[in-house]
Scaffold this active site. Sequence first.
Site, PDB file in Angstrom:
ATOM      1  N   GLU A   1       2.984 -34.595-106.333  1.00 55.13           N
ATOM      2  CA  GLU A   1       1.786 -34.523-107.221  1.00 55.13           C
ATOM      3  C   GLU A   1       1.303 -34.669-108.543  1.00 55.13           C
ATOM      4  O   GLU A   1       0.690 -36.390-108.268  1.00 55.13           O
ATOM      5  CB  GLU A   1       3.781 -35.404-109.297  1.00 55.13           C
ATOM      6  CG  GLU A   1       3.187 -35.634-110.044  1.00 55.13           C
ATOM      7  CD  GLU A   1       4.364 -36.646-111.415  1.00 55.13           C
ATOM      8  OE1 GLU A   1       4.658 -36.719-112.315  1.00 55.13           O
ATOM      9  OE2 GLU A   1       5.387 -36.764-110.496  1.00 55.13           O
TER      10      GLU A   1
ATOM     11  N   LYS B   1       4.759 -30.973-108.552  1.00 55.20           N
ATOM     12  CA  LYS B   1       5.501 -30.958-109.680  1.00 55.20           C
ATOM     13  C   LYS B   1       4.150 -31.096-110.843  1.00 55.20           C
ATOM     14  O   LYS B   1       3.322 -32.189-110.148  1.00 55.20           O
ATOM     15  CB  LYS B   1       5.521 -32.228-109.592  1.00 55.20           C
ATOM     16  CG  LYS B   1       6.497 -33.203-110.780  1.00 55.20           C
ATOM     17  CD  LYS B   1       7.083 -34.038-111.256  1.00 55.20           C
ATOM     18  CE  LYS B   1       7.894 -34.376-112.179  1.00 55.20           C
ATOM     19  NZ  LYS B   1       8.841 -35.750-112.956  1.00 55.20           N
TER      20      LYS B   1
END
Length: 295
Positions: free
Chosen positions: A176, A213
Amino acid sequence: MQERHFEQMKNEDGFIAALDQSGGSTPKALALYGISEDAFANDDEMFDLVHEMRTRIITSPAFNSGQIIGAILFEQTMDREIEGMYTGDYLAEKKGVVPFLKVDKGLAEESNGVQLMKPINDLDETLKRANERNIFGTKMRSVIKEANPEGIKAVVDQQFEIGQTIIEAGLVPIIEPEVNINSPEKEKCEELLKAEIQSHLDQLGQDDHVMLKLTIPTVANTYKTLIDHPKVVRVVALSGGYPTDEANEKLAENKDLIASFSRALTQDLNVDQSDEAFNDTLQKAVDSIYRASVT
């Protein structure tokens, strides 16, 4: 179970619920839920309250595997129980939802327009416990604020280096590197980020897989080549501070990008709502995020 969860994350329609607020963000999450800081005297009481909130969400009939295919947990949540079962086991066995664990320890100070992750000194022990708790994967967050090639490279290098350790432990890492939605160079950041991620994906081993993500991109479908990469199980989007309606609208413009929302999922829930009102409010949020994820 891991193979079944892999297939679920790879192929099933739905989105991931992000229920991983940690120590720094928990007071804000509780305040949004209607619990002010004067309601708890210390961290133990605070974490008890946030676990009660998460338990109410997870046990709600609106929280179901027909729409929610995964959930990201905070480390304390992984070690706590819901109805006599560890949270990950409850999610997997009672709800059919794949459990993930947030493993980062927060963000370092900004340098070169980015914030790397702080050192994760107990990662090996955490991954061992995650396996014991039947966790499928992990999540770790960095932040990009400026289109600084050196900074963005450092973020992605760190994410994939730690990600390799997670892969070797038998778990699937969610990488992420969040691009701040308020960055004046957001689109340029995303171009640089995409190239760095692509390079690292191409270097993964034959049996290595990751998830990504990412912030919903300024230009729709910017990340489609990453979504289609054979080493990527799924690409999910963070809401990044966008309100639910705006996040859903932007998400729906991106083919095969699904949500992994936190605030956008829970922003209208309140501790004082009746169970009926709470479940109805959560169901409306789930429905809207699900629609945006499968559009």
